[in-house]
Every structure is written in C-alpha cells, then in structure tokens.
Motif scaffolding. Structure first.
Motif, PDB file in Angstrom:
ATOM      1  N   PHE A 185     -13.835 -81.395  18.921  1.00  0.00           N
ATOM      2  CA  PHE A 185     -15.043 -82.366  19.172  1.00  0.00           C
ATOM      3  C   PHE A 185     -16.398 -81.701  18.706  1.00  0.00           C
ATOM      4  O   PHE A 185     -16.630 -80.417  18.689  1.00  0.00           O
ATOM      5  CB  PHE A 185     -14.948 -82.574  20.444  1.00  0.00           C
TER       6      PHE A 185
ATOM      7  N   TYR B 195     -20.181 -82.603  19.909  1.00  0.00           N
ATOM      8  CA  TYR B 195     -21.149 -83.634  20.862  1.00  0.00           C
ATOM      9  C   TYR B 195     -22.686 -83.393  20.260  1.00  0.00           C
ATOM     10  O   TYR B 195     -22.967 -82.380  19.722  1.00  0.00           O
ATOM     11  CB  TYR B 195     -20.934 -83.360  22.444  1.00  0.00           C
TER      12      TYR B 195
ATOM     13  N   GLN C 170     -26.534 -83.890  21.596  1.00  0.00           N
ATOM     14  CA  GLN C 170     -27.493 -84.032  22.903  1.00  0.00           C
ATOM     15  C   GLN C 170     -29.075 -84.223  22.407  1.00  0.00           C
ATOM     16  O   GLN C 170     -29.687 -83.229  21.685  1.00  0.00           O
ATOM     17  CB  GLN C 170     -27.683 -82.827  23.457  1.00  0.00           C
TER      18      GLN C 170
ATOM     19  N   LEU D 177     -24.800 -85.163  26.895  1.00  0.00           N
ATOM     20  CA  LEU D 177     -24.230 -85.209  25.719  1.00  0.00           C
ATOM     21  C   LEU D 177     -23.194 -86.432  25.289  1.00  0.00           C
ATOM     22  O   LEU D 177     -22.795 -86.926  26.199  1.00  0.00           O
ATOM     23  CB  LEU D 177     -22.924 -83.730  25.817  1.00  0.00           C
TER      24      LEU D 177
ATOM     25  N   GLU E 285     -29.698 -81.403  19.430  1.00  0.00           N
ATOM     26  CA  GLU E 285     -28.810 -80.213  19.920  1.00  0.00           C
ATOM     27  C   GLU E 285     -27.391 -80.614  19.399  1.00  0.00           C
ATOM     28  O   GLU E 285     -26.918 -81.546  20.076  1.00  0.00           O
ATOM     29  CB  GLU E 285     -28.971 -79.319  20.982  1.00  0.00           C
TER      30      GLU E 285
ATOM     31  N   PHE F 291     -23.145 -79.868  19.742  1.00  0.00           N
ATOM     32  CA  PHE F 291     -22.182 -78.632  20.382  1.00  0.00           C
ATOM     33  C   PHE F 291     -20.901 -79.063  19.643  1.00  0.00           C
ATOM     34  O   PHE F 291     -20.493 -80.205  19.571  1.00  0.00           O
ATOM     35  CB  PHE F 291     -22.204 -78.947  21.774  1.00  0.00           C
TER      36      PHE F 291
ATOM     37  N   LYS G 224      -9.877 -78.911  30.159  1.00  0.00           N
ATOM     38  CA  LYS G 224     -11.123 -78.714  30.045  1.00  0.00           C
ATOM     39  C   LYS G 224     -11.776 -78.457  28.706  1.00  0.00           C
ATOM     40  O   LYS G 224     -10.756 -77.535  27.995  1.00  0.00           O
ATOM     41  CB  LYS G 224     -11.586 -77.727  31.149  1.00  0.00           C
ATOM     42  N   LEU G 225     -12.927 -78.732  28.413  1.00  0.00           N
ATOM     43  CA  LEU G 225     -13.225 -78.434  27.032  1.00  0.00           C
ATOM     44  C   LEU G 225     -14.036 -77.037  27.159  1.00  0.00           C
ATOM     45  O   LEU G 225     -14.485 -76.634  28.070  1.00  0.00           O
ATOM     46  CB  LEU G 225     -14.513 -79.369  26.559  1.00  0.00           C
ATOM     47  N   THR G 226     -14.160 -76.323  26.171  1.00  0.00           N
ATOM     48  CA  THR G 226     -14.740 -75.006  25.737  1.00  0.00           C
ATOM     49  C   THR G 226     -15.692 -75.267  24.755  1.00  0.00           C
ATOM     50  O   THR G 226     -15.188 -75.652  23.688  1.00  0.00           O
ATOM     51  CB  THR G 226     -13.771 -74.127  25.483  1.00  0.00           C
ATOM     52  N   PHE G 227     -17.034 -74.942  25.142  1.00  0.00           N
ATOM     53  CA  PHE G 227     -18.186 -75.338  24.121  1.00  0.00           C
ATOM     54  C   PHE G 227     -18.520 -73.999  23.358  1.00  0.00           C
ATOM     55  O   PHE G 227     -18.580 -73.063  23.838  1.00  0.00           O
ATOM     56  CB  PHE G 227     -19.216 -75.851  24.839  1.00  0.00           C
ATOM     57  N   GLY G 228     -19.291 -74.279  22.001  1.00  0.00           N
ATOM     58  CA  GLY G 228     -20.001 -73.247  21.573  1.00  0.00           C
ATOM     59  C   GLY G 228     -21.368 -73.184  21.997  1.00  0.00           C
ATOM     60  O   GLY G 228     -21.753 -74.000  23.230  1.00  0.00           O
ATOM     61  N   GLN G 229     -22.273 -72.420  21.716  1.00  0.00           N
ATOM     62  CA  GLN G 229     -23.349 -72.428  22.261  1.00  0.00           C
ATOM     63  C   GLN G 229     -24.442 -73.026  21.772  1.00  0.00           C
ATOM     64  O   GLN G 229     -25.656 -72.926  22.376  1.00  0.00           O
ATOM     65  CB  GLN G 229     -23.991 -70.844  21.870  1.00  0.00           C
ATOM     66  N   GLY G 230     -24.149 -73.941  20.955  1.00  0.00           N
ATOM     67  CA  GLY G 230     -24.849 -75.233  20.451  1.00  0.00           C
ATOM     68  C   GLY G 230     -25.848 -74.553  19.237  1.00  0.00           C
ATOM     69  O   GLY G 230     -26.364 -73.678  19.110  1.00  0.00           O
TER      70      GLY G 230
END
Lengths: 118, 113
Positions: free
Chosen positions: A34, A36, A38, A44, A88, A90, A105-111
């Motif tokens: 994904f 996202y 923001q 988001l 921003e 993600f 659950k989603l694991t996100f990068g640092q943006g």
C-alpha cells in the motif's frame, strides 16, 4: 515479521517535474502493498494498493507504483507533480492471509515528505 | 464512506494525568488499531483489537492500555501520562478477510507538559 524502508526522508521537486518515492520491504511471506498519503494536519488516506494481478497499479490523481518481487520494492512515481501533491507519503505492507485475504496489521515505513516548489 | 472519528484533534495534559483517547467507526469493522506517529519514525502500532473485548499488543504497548467494550468504539488509555508520550495518535479500522487496507481517523495531537 515484516519491515519497510523508505529510502528518502525528504524529496524536494519543482512543479511539473517527475518524482519517484522509493520503498523497499522485507518479509518471509507474501504481502499486500500500500501507499498512503497524509496532507498537513490530516489523517492518512489510501493512495493505491497492490493485491494481485498486474504489477503496475495506478491512483486516480496520476500516481503509479510498480511491484517488483525480485527487488522487493514498490516505488511510487508521478510523471508531473503539482503543488497540491505536497504531503507525506507512507509505504506499508501486510501479510497475505489464508485464502488470499488479509486482515492483519499494517507495517509502515518511516515516511517521505514530498515538497513541490513553484 | 467509512468514517473513523477521533474525539479530539488537540489535547494538552499534565504529567501524571490519566488520559483517554476515543475512536469511533461507523462501518461495522471488526479490526481497530491505535498508532502513534513521530517525525522520522513513521507509524508505530501500540495496540489493536480484532473483536469486542479482544486486544493484542503492538510494537510499543508500554505505558498504554486499551478498551473495546463495543464494536464501534476503541479507546486508548494513558494510565499516567509522561512527556515522552507527546505525539500524534492515529486510530484506524478495517474489515477481516478483505485486503482493502485501513481507514484512518484525523488524528489526535497530544501534548504532555
């Protein structure tokens, strides 16, 4: 477990220039991917997603991302950015569940902060 | 459209106070999540819930607890707020069995002084 690395914390570009926001992931299982976005002072919003099929996916506002399994990447691109794309971004992954569905659950990068200058 | 509503956009609390952050969704989603967002660190999962009264710890649960007494509501509780809990808190929800990703609330910016 999964991890996501966004290779650039900030990307400044001029209006109408092309842009690429890079995302690499690590996972021992197959994942959904994904992007996202923001906007300032907002939550988001889903920009686009890769679930299966064609490895190139597109959003309604001109962004596209390509899933590259061999390089475990999901880079986001736009051929010509606008001031309104300043936000921003993600990248996120979630493992595929049984039967090809995902509820995890989603694991996100640092943006990555994209700033478009006039 | 699915709506996820967080009760406060901005909160200022004192060190040691008990703080409640509320999140309500209106689309019968089974799963709800609490994340905190800090510059350079992205979003980190605090707790999530996959059903009423069910909860699981995320990556950074220390100093937090949660409550889910009704399907539509998921509360994050800071038992004794500390300055290092100053952050943006984001709530999200999703369906089980569908790979659609999350719907997020607008966020609560909490400042602990």
């Amino acid at each position: 477990a999964q991890s996501v690395t966004q290779l650039d914390s900030q990307v400044p570009v001029f209006e109408e220039a092309p842009v690429e926001l890079r995302c690499n992931y690590s996972s021992s299982v197959s994942v959904y991917l994904f992007w996202y976005v923001q906007y300032p002072n907002q939550g988001l919003q889903l920009l686009l997603k890769y679930l299966s099929g064609s490895t190139l996916v597109e959003s309604i506002n001109g962004f596209e991302a390509e899933f590259n399994k061999s390089q475990t990447s999901f880079h986001l691109r736009k051929p010509s950015v606008h001031i309104s794309d300043t936000a921003e971004y993600f990248c996120a992954v979630t493992p595929r569940g049984a039967g090809g569905t995902s509820y995890g659950k989603l694991t996100f990068g640092q943006g990555t902060i994209l700033t478009v200058h006039p | 459209d699915v709506k996820v509503t967080q009760s406060s956009r901005y909160l200022v609390k004192r060190t040691g106070e008990k703080v409640f952050l509320e999140c309500v969704q209106d689309m019968d989603h089974e799963n709800m999540f609490w994340y905190r967002q800090d510059p350079g660190l992205g979003l980190r999962l605090i707790y999530f819930s996959y059903d009423v009264k069910m909860k699981e710890k995320g990556d950074i649960p220390e100093g937090y607890s949660v409550s889910r007494e009704k399907k539509e509501r998921f509360s994050l509780i800071l038992e004794s707020a500390s300055t290092n809990q100053t952050s943006m808190y984001l709530c999200a929800s999703s369906w089980t069995g569908r790979a659609g990703g999350y719907t997020f609330g607008s966020g609560t910016r909490l400042t602990v002084v």
